[in-house]
Design an enzyme around this catalytic site. Structure first.
Site, PDB file in Angstrom:
ATOM      1  N   CYS A  62       1.183  -1.329  -0.331  1.00  0.00           N
ATOM      2  CA  CYS A  62      -0.096  -0.140   0.020  1.00  0.00           C
ATOM      3  C   CYS A  62       0.686   1.377   0.237  1.00  0.00           C
ATOM      4  O   CYS A  62       2.002   1.347   0.721  1.00  0.00           O
ATOM      5  CB  CYS A  62      -1.485  -0.046   1.012  1.00  0.00           C
ATOM      6  SG  CYS A  62      -2.314  -0.479   1.515  1.00  0.00           S
ATOM      7  N   GLU A  98      -7.040   1.870   3.617  1.00  0.00           N
ATOM      8  CA  GLU A  98      -7.405   2.588   4.558  1.00  0.00           C
ATOM      9  C   GLU A  98      -8.913   2.771   5.651  1.00  0.00           C
ATOM     10  O   GLU A  98      -8.930   2.295   6.258  1.00  0.00           O
ATOM     11  CB  GLU A  98      -6.838   4.297   4.764  1.00  0.00           C
ATOM     12  CG  GLU A  98      -5.373   3.993   3.913  1.00  0.00           C
ATOM     13  CD  GLU A  98      -5.066   3.614   2.531  1.00  0.00           C
ATOM     14  OE1 GLU A  98      -4.096   3.851   2.309  1.00  0.00           O
ATOM     15  OE2 GLU A  98      -5.689   3.822   2.051  1.00  0.00           O
ATOM     16  N   ASP A 112     -11.695  -7.376  20.932  1.00  0.00           N
ATOM     17  CA  ASP A 112     -10.030  -7.974  22.663  1.00  0.00           C
ATOM     18  C   ASP A 112     -11.482  -7.384  23.888  1.00  0.00           C
ATOM     19  O   ASP A 112     -10.967  -7.755  24.637  1.00  0.00           O
ATOM     20  CB  ASP A 112      -9.516  -7.440  22.195  1.00  0.00           C
ATOM     21  CG  ASP A 112      -7.776  -7.345  23.338  1.00  0.00           C
ATOM     22  OD1 ASP A 112      -7.581  -8.524  23.884  1.00  0.00           O
ATOM     23  OD2 ASP A 112      -8.104  -6.456  23.960  1.00  0.00           O
TER      24      ASP A 112
END
Length: 307
Positions: A62, A98, A112
Site C-alpha cells: 500500500c 485504509e 478484545d
C-alpha cells in the site's frame, strides 16, 4: 509497489463496513461503556482511526497517503454491532484499503475488549467489505463515451526533415486512442507559423479537438503560442494551469512551458510541449477534464475530408 507517479491527484473517499456478532449482554456493555477494560466503542474508534493512518505500514504494497479524514461510527443492534469507517484523502490512489483496515482494527479492538465477558465462540467479526468509493478513474472518467474527431499537429524542424523520429506526438496519439478519441489525423510540420496557420484554417470546425505538439518553450523558433493565441476567441486557462502544476511536481522545467488552450471557432485547440515527457504529463493532467468537456458538450463538429 505499483508506480502511481504519473496519476493525477483527486479527492477520494472510501466507506467500509463490518459486523461484530456478540451476545446481547455484551452489546449492552458497549452501550454503557462498561467493559472491564473501559469504554470499548471509544477505544475501538481510536484504534480504527490509527489503523487507517498506518495502513501502508501494515499492508506491504500500500502507498502512504495523507489522511484528511478518518472516522468510525457504529450501529448497535440486539446481538451485533455494525462498524462503519469513512476515510478521505487527496492523492493519486484511493483509500479503500485504509477504510477496510480501519473497520478491521476497530472490530478486533471490540473483540478484545468483549472477550473477558463471554465465550470465544460467542464473538465473530464478519462481512468486512467496501461499500462505496469515490474519486480517481472510477469517478473521473478518462475514456470518452463517444469518439471525437481529433487532429495532432507536430511542430519540429528536425522531425519534419527526417533527422529524428517523433516520439512526443506518437505518445500523444497512443494516449488519445486509449481514451476513445478518433478518428485521429496526424501531421508533422516544420517550425513555420505560416504553415501552421494554413493547416489550422483548414482543420478548424472539421475537428472538434486539435492538439499541437511543440513550440511552447522559449527558443527562437518556439512560436506556436504567438501564432495561435490571437486566434482564440475563448481561452480556457485552467487547462494549461493544471498541466504546468502537474508537470512542476515532476520537473521544475515545466514552469517554462507557455502552452495555451481555448476555442478557435468550434474547435478546441491545445498546445502541448514538444518533449515526449512534457507532452505526456501535460495530457495526462487534463485528460479527465477533456473527457468531461466532450462528453457534455453539444454540437461537436463532424470530421470533414479526413477519412
Amino acid at each position: 509497489m505499483k508506480n502511481v507517479g504519473m496519476k493525477a491527484e483527486s479527492y477520494r473517499t472510501a466507506i467500509a463496513t463490518g459486523i461484530l456478532y456478540a451476545p446481547a449482554h455484551c452489546i449492552e456493555l458497549l452501550r454503557n461503556g462498561n467493559t472491564e477494560k473501559g469504554d470499548a466503542l471509544k477505544t475501538a474508534r481510536i484504534a480504527g482511526i490509527l489503523g487507517a493512518k498506518r495502513t501502508d505500514e501494515l499492508i506491504p504494497l500500500c502507498h502512504p497517503l495523507p489522511i484528511y479524514r478518518a472516522d468510525i461510527e457504529y450501529e448497535l443492534r440486539d446481538t451485533q454491532v455494525e462498524i462503519i469507517a469513512t476515510v478521505e484523502t487527496i492523492g493519486p490512489t484511493g483509500v479503500e484499503m485504509e477504510a477496510l483496515t480501519a473497520v478491521s482494527l476497530a472490530g478486533l479492538t471490540l473483540y478484545d475488549m468483549l472477550k473477558p465477558h463471554c465465550e470465544p465462540e460467542d464473538l465473530c467479526l464478519d462481512q468486512v467489505k467496501l461499500q462505496k468509493k469515490k474519486g480517481g478513474k472510477s469517478h473521473f472518467s478518462r475514456v470518452l463515451k463517444e469518439s471525437v474527431a481529433t487532429s495532432i499537429i507536430v511542430l519540429s524542424d528536425t522531425v519534419a526533415s527526417g533527422k529524428k523520429p517523433d516520439t512526443a506526438g506518437q505518445n500523444v496519439l497512443e494516449i488519445l486512442e486509449e481514451a476513445n478519441f478518433g478518428p485521429i489525423a496526424y501531421q508533422v510540420l516544420p517550425d513555420d507559423p505560416k504553415q501552421l496557420l494554413a493547416l489550422i484554417e483548414q482543420q478548424k470546425n472539421q475537428f472538434a479537438f486539435i492538439l499541437t505538439v511543440g513550440g511552447t518553450g522559449l527558443g527562437p523558433k518556439d512560436l506556436t503560442v504567438e501564432t495561435l493565441q490571437p486566434l482564440l476567441h475563448r481561452e480556457i486557462p485552467g487547462l494549461m494551469e493544471a498541466s504546468r502544476s502537474f508537470g512542476q511536481k515532476r520537473t521544475p522545467y515545466a514552469a517554462l512551458s507557455r502552452g495555451v488552450a481555448g476555442y478557435i471557432d468550434q474547435s478546441l485547440v491545445i498546445t502541448l510541449p514538444g518533449s515526449r515527457q512534457g507532452a505526456q504529463e501535460s495530457l495526462i493532467a487534463i485528460l479527465p477534464a477533456l473527457v468531461h468537456l466532450f462528453d457534455v458538450q453539444k454540437n461537436i463538429p463532424h470530421v470533414g475530408g479526413y477519412q
